[in-house]
Scaffold this motif. Structure first.
Motif, PDB file in Angstrom:
ATOM      1  N   ARG A 104       0.935  -1.244   0.069  1.00  0.00           N
ATOM      2  CA  ARG A 104       0.087  -0.158   0.077  1.00  0.00           C
ATOM      3  C   ARG A 104       0.966   1.221  -0.027  1.00  0.00           C
ATOM      4  O   ARG A 104       1.862   1.351   0.807  1.00  0.00           O
ATOM      5  CB  ARG A 104      -0.941   0.079   1.259  1.00  0.00           C
ATOM      6  N   PHE A 105       0.430   2.252  -0.923  1.00  0.00           N
ATOM      7  CA  PHE A 105       1.427   3.445  -0.934  1.00  0.00           C
ATOM      8  C   PHE A 105       0.530   4.389  -0.234  1.00  0.00           C
ATOM      9  O   PHE A 105      -0.506   4.983  -0.712  1.00  0.00           O
ATOM     10  CB  PHE A 105       1.776   3.849  -2.322  1.00  0.00           C
ATOM     11  N   LEU A 106       1.025   5.149   0.756  1.00  0.00           N
ATOM     12  CA  LEU A 106       0.332   6.244   1.496  1.00  0.00           C
ATOM     13  C   LEU A 106       1.266   7.653   0.970  1.00  0.00           C
ATOM     14  O   LEU A 106       2.539   7.884   1.493  1.00  0.00           O
ATOM     15  CB  LEU A 106       0.328   6.150   2.998  1.00  0.00           C
ATOM     16  N   LEU A 107       0.764   8.322   0.123  1.00  0.00           N
ATOM     17  CA  LEU A 107       1.367   9.746  -0.371  1.00  0.00           C
ATOM     18  C   LEU A 107       0.998  10.632   0.507  1.00  0.00           C
ATOM     19  O   LEU A 107      -0.121  11.156   0.534  1.00  0.00           O
ATOM     20  CB  LEU A 107       1.126   9.895  -1.841  1.00  0.00           C
ATOM     21  N   LEU A 108       2.103  11.215   1.137  1.00  0.00           N
ATOM     22  CA  LEU A 108       2.009  12.428   2.015  1.00  0.00           C
ATOM     23  C   LEU A 108       2.378  13.591   1.316  1.00  0.00           C
ATOM     24  O   LEU A 108       3.707  13.937   1.183  1.00  0.00           O
ATOM     25  CB  LEU A 108       2.643  12.212   3.328  1.00  0.00           C
ATOM     26  N   GLY A 145       4.269  -2.608  10.109  1.00  0.00           N
ATOM     27  CA  GLY A 145       4.696  -2.926   8.576  1.00  0.00           C
ATOM     28  C   GLY A 145       4.909  -1.809   7.757  1.00  0.00           C
ATOM     29  O   GLY A 145       5.172  -1.729   6.575  1.00  0.00           O
ATOM     30  N   THR A 146       4.831  -0.551   8.480  1.00  0.00           N
ATOM     31  CA  THR A 146       5.009   0.700   7.608  1.00  0.00           C
ATOM     32  C   THR A 146       6.411   1.299   7.476  1.00  0.00           C
ATOM     33  O   THR A 146       6.975   1.290   8.671  1.00  0.00           O
ATOM     34  CB  THR A 146       4.086   1.944   8.168  1.00  0.00           C
ATOM     35  N   TRP A 147       6.906   1.655   6.236  1.00  0.00           N
ATOM     36  CA  TRP A 147       8.033   2.087   6.105  1.00  0.00           C
ATOM     37  C   TRP A 147       8.137   3.556   5.704  1.00  0.00           C
ATOM     38  O   TRP A 147       7.021   3.802   4.928  1.00  0.00           O
ATOM     39  CB  TRP A 147       9.016   1.087   5.152  1.00  0.00           C
ATOM     40  N   LEU A 148       9.111   4.210   5.556  1.00  0.00           N
ATOM     41  CA  LEU A 148       9.321   5.433   4.872  1.00  0.00           C
ATOM     42  C   LEU A 148      10.196   5.417   3.483  1.00  0.00           C
ATOM     43  O   LEU A 148      11.272   5.025   3.602  1.00  0.00           O
ATOM     44  CB  LEU A 148       9.810   6.497   5.752  1.00  0.00           C
ATOM     45  N   LEU A 149       9.819   5.785   2.545  1.00  0.00           N
ATOM     46  CA  LEU A 149      10.753   6.127   1.485  1.00  0.00           C
ATOM     47  C   LEU A 149      11.528   7.248   1.490  1.00  0.00           C
ATOM     48  O   LEU A 149      11.045   8.299   1.440  1.00  0.00           O
ATOM     49  CB  LEU A 149       9.881   6.028  -0.038  1.00  0.00           C
ATOM     50  N   PHE A 150      12.734   7.285   1.588  1.00  0.00           N
ATOM     51  CA  PHE A 150      13.381   8.575   1.875  1.00  0.00           C
ATOM     52  C   PHE A 150      14.884   8.219   1.482  1.00  0.00           C
ATOM     53  O   PHE A 150      15.507   6.914   2.052  1.00  0.00           O
ATOM     54  CB  PHE A 150      13.567   8.938   3.309  1.00  0.00           C
ATOM     55  N   PRO A 195       7.741  -4.096   3.676  1.00  0.00           N
ATOM     56  CA  PRO A 195       6.758  -3.219   4.000  1.00  0.00           C
ATOM     57  C   PRO A 195       5.541  -3.653   3.523  1.00  0.00           C
ATOM     58  O   PRO A 195       5.237  -4.118   2.373  1.00  0.00           O
ATOM     59  CB  PRO A 195       7.262  -1.884   3.683  1.00  0.00           C
ATOM     60  N   ARG A 196       4.622  -3.610   4.477  1.00  0.00           N
ATOM     61  CA  ARG A 196       3.008  -3.745   3.770  1.00  0.00           C
ATOM     62  C   ARG A 196       2.729  -2.456   3.465  1.00  0.00           C
ATOM     63  O   ARG A 196       1.631  -1.972   2.521  1.00  0.00           O
ATOM     64  CB  ARG A 196       2.281  -4.307   5.010  1.00  0.00           C
ATOM     65  N   GLN A 197       2.984  -1.081   3.944  1.00  0.00           N
ATOM     66  CA  GLN A 197       2.643   0.217   3.532  1.00  0.00           C
ATOM     67  C   GLN A 197       4.105   1.109   3.481  1.00  0.00           C
ATOM     68  O   GLN A 197       4.818   0.908   4.216  1.00  0.00           O
ATOM     69  CB  GLN A 197       1.853   0.799   4.733  1.00  0.00           C
ATOM     70  N   LEU A 198       4.049   1.648   2.409  1.00  0.00           N
ATOM     71  CA  LEU A 198       5.117   2.468   2.272  1.00  0.00           C
ATOM     72  C   LEU A 198       4.658   3.927   2.082  1.00  0.00           C
ATOM     73  O   LEU A 198       3.935   4.485   1.288  1.00  0.00           O
ATOM     74  CB  LEU A 198       5.850   2.269   0.834  1.00  0.00           C
ATOM     75  N   VAL A 199       5.392   5.040   2.984  1.00  0.00           N
ATOM     76  CA  VAL A 199       5.113   6.336   3.097  1.00  0.00           C
ATOM     77  C   VAL A 199       5.844   7.114   2.015  1.00  0.00           C
ATOM     78  O   VAL A 199       7.142   6.931   2.218  1.00  0.00           O
ATOM     79  CB  VAL A 199       5.229   6.944   4.627  1.00  0.00           C
ATOM     80  N   VAL A 200       5.351   7.754   1.216  1.00  0.00           N
ATOM     81  CA  VAL A 200       6.312   8.561  -0.014  1.00  0.00           C
ATOM     82  C   VAL A 200       5.906   9.879   0.303  1.00  0.00           C
ATOM     83  O   VAL A 200       4.627  10.392   0.473  1.00  0.00           O
ATOM     84  CB  VAL A 200       5.780   8.002  -1.175  1.00  0.00           C
ATOM     85  N   LEU A 201       6.710  10.864   0.719  1.00  0.00           N
ATOM     86  CA  LEU A 201       6.730  12.291   0.698  1.00  0.00           C
ATOM     87  C   LEU A 201       6.670  12.875  -0.749  1.00  0.00           C
ATOM     88  O   LEU A 201       7.798  12.763  -1.240  1.00  0.00           O
ATOM     89  CB  LEU A 201       7.738  12.801   1.727  1.00  0.00           C
ATOM     90  N   ASP A 202       5.567  13.664  -0.983  1.00  0.00           N
ATOM     91  CA  ASP A 202       5.590  14.360  -2.330  1.00  0.00           C
ATOM     92  C   ASP A 202       5.754  15.751  -1.737  1.00  0.00           C
ATOM     93  O   ASP A 202       4.807  16.304  -1.430  1.00  0.00           O
ATOM     94  CB  ASP A 202       4.195  13.934  -2.829  1.00  0.00           C
ATOM     95  N   ALA A 203       7.211  16.135  -1.999  1.00  0.00           N
ATOM     96  CA  ALA A 203       7.454  17.471  -1.774  1.00  0.00           C
ATOM     97  C   ALA A 203       8.846  17.702  -2.023  1.00  0.00           C
ATOM     98  O   ALA A 203       9.491  16.722  -2.840  1.00  0.00           O
ATOM     99  CB  ALA A 203       7.627  17.725  -0.256  1.00  0.00           C
ATOM    100  N   SER A 204       9.251  19.152  -2.394  1.00  0.00           N
ATOM    101  CA  SER A 204      10.603  19.198  -2.678  1.00  0.00           C
ATOM    102  C   SER A 204      11.508  18.729  -1.574  1.00  0.00           C
ATOM    103  O   SER A 204      10.939  18.161  -0.562  1.00  0.00           O
ATOM    104  CB  SER A 204      10.759  20.912  -2.582  1.00  0.00           C
ATOM    105  N   ALA A 240      10.277   7.712  -8.227  1.00  0.00           N
ATOM    106  CA  ALA A 240      10.715   6.997  -6.790  1.00  0.00           C
ATOM    107  C   ALA A 240       9.613   6.042  -6.464  1.00  0.00           C
ATOM    108  O   ALA A 240      10.053   4.963  -6.105  1.00  0.00           O
ATOM    109  CB  ALA A 240      10.393   8.098  -5.813  1.00  0.00           C
ATOM    110  N   VAL A 241       8.186   6.223  -6.727  1.00  0.00           N
ATOM    111  CA  VAL A 241       7.292   5.226  -6.674  1.00  0.00           C
ATOM    112  C   VAL A 241       7.519   3.904  -7.600  1.00  0.00           C
ATOM    113  O   VAL A 241       7.499   2.785  -7.095  1.00  0.00           O
ATOM    114  CB  VAL A 241       5.867   5.671  -6.728  1.00  0.00           C
ATOM    115  N   ALA A 242       7.816   4.255  -8.750  1.00  0.00           N
ATOM    116  CA  ALA A 242       8.152   3.290  -9.630  1.00  0.00           C
ATOM    117  C   ALA A 242       9.354   2.240  -9.285  1.00  0.00           C
ATOM    118  O   ALA A 242       9.327   1.279  -9.201  1.00  0.00           O
ATOM    119  CB  ALA A 242       8.435   3.688 -11.249  1.00  0.00           C
ATOM    120  N   ARG A 243      10.528   3.228  -8.867  1.00  0.00           N
ATOM    121  CA  ARG A 243      11.632   2.381  -8.360  1.00  0.00           C
ATOM    122  C   ARG A 243      11.429   1.470  -7.200  1.00  0.00           C
ATOM    123  O   ARG A 243      12.015   0.473  -7.116  1.00  0.00           O
ATOM    124  CB  ARG A 243      12.645   3.388  -8.336  1.00  0.00           C
ATOM    125  N   ALA A 244      10.620   2.232  -6.335  1.00  0.00           N
ATOM    126  CA  ALA A 244      10.161   1.421  -5.074  1.00  0.00           C
ATOM    127  C   ALA A 244       9.310   0.208  -5.485  1.00  0.00           C
ATOM    128  O   ALA A 244       9.663  -0.866  -4.844  1.00  0.00           O
ATOM    129  CB  ALA A 244       9.438   2.235  -4.004  1.00  0.00           C
TER     130      ALA A 244
END
Length: 162
Positions: free
Chosen positions: A6-10, A54-59, A72-81, A127-131
């Motif tokens: 699951r992707f959680l885009l913040l 199961g939540t991880w951060l893509l960073f 991870p079951r869920q990956l948090v992705v920060l959509d920001a500069s 980044a999401v595609a590579r993750a």
């Protein structure tokens, strides 16, 4: 497209109006995703989403998860500069506690609209595609990678970006 993860885009509030924003594109492309706005004056969201097991951060920086950790079951992705993303991790303690998925720097030849401000910088969609490729296999990520390349091509053809 479907993914196990699951992707959680913040998404930082300043990204919403940008024509170059790819977080929304990623959220629309992934059936198993949720887009949340961070930093809106009247907005609030459930921080418990960040604490789900199961939540991880893509960073690109910080401590990586142990090599034997389950995916991870869920990956948090920060959509920001890059500077906004760094501040988000500083201001949200829940993000600092998450194991990190750190992608290697992008290879030369990656289609880009501009030079990133961080050596590992890339668009949210890239980044999401590579993750997805790292977590679920390169073949699963092909549609996202094609979408990212098509987006860059179309914007470059239009000659406008803001």
């Amino acid at each position: 497209m479907e993914t196990r993860t699951r992707f959680l885009l913040l998404q930082h509030v300043m990204e919403i109006a940008k024509k170059s924003n790819t977080g929304r594109v990623a959220a629309l492309a992934l059936a198993n995703s949720k887009l949340i706005t961070h930093g809106a004056p009247s907005g609030s969201y459930d921080l418990e989403l960040l604490a789900e097991p199961g939540t991880w951060l893509l960073f690109p920086d910080g401590p990586t998860a142990p090599p034997d950790a389950p995916a991870p079951r869920q990956l948090v992705v920060l959509d920001a500069s890059w500077s906004q993303a760094r501040r988000m991790t500083q201001r949200l303690p829940a993000l600092r506690m998450l194991p990190r998925l750190v992608l290697p720097p992008p290879e030369a030849g990656l289609l880009r609209l501009r030079e990133p401000s961080h050596p590992s910088g890339m668009s949210t969609l890239d980044a999401v595609a590579r993750a997805v490729a790292a977590l679920e296999g390169p073949e699963v990520a092909v549609p996202l990678a094609r979408l990212a390349a098509l987006r860059v091509q179309r914007i470059a053809e239009c000659g406008t970006l803001s």
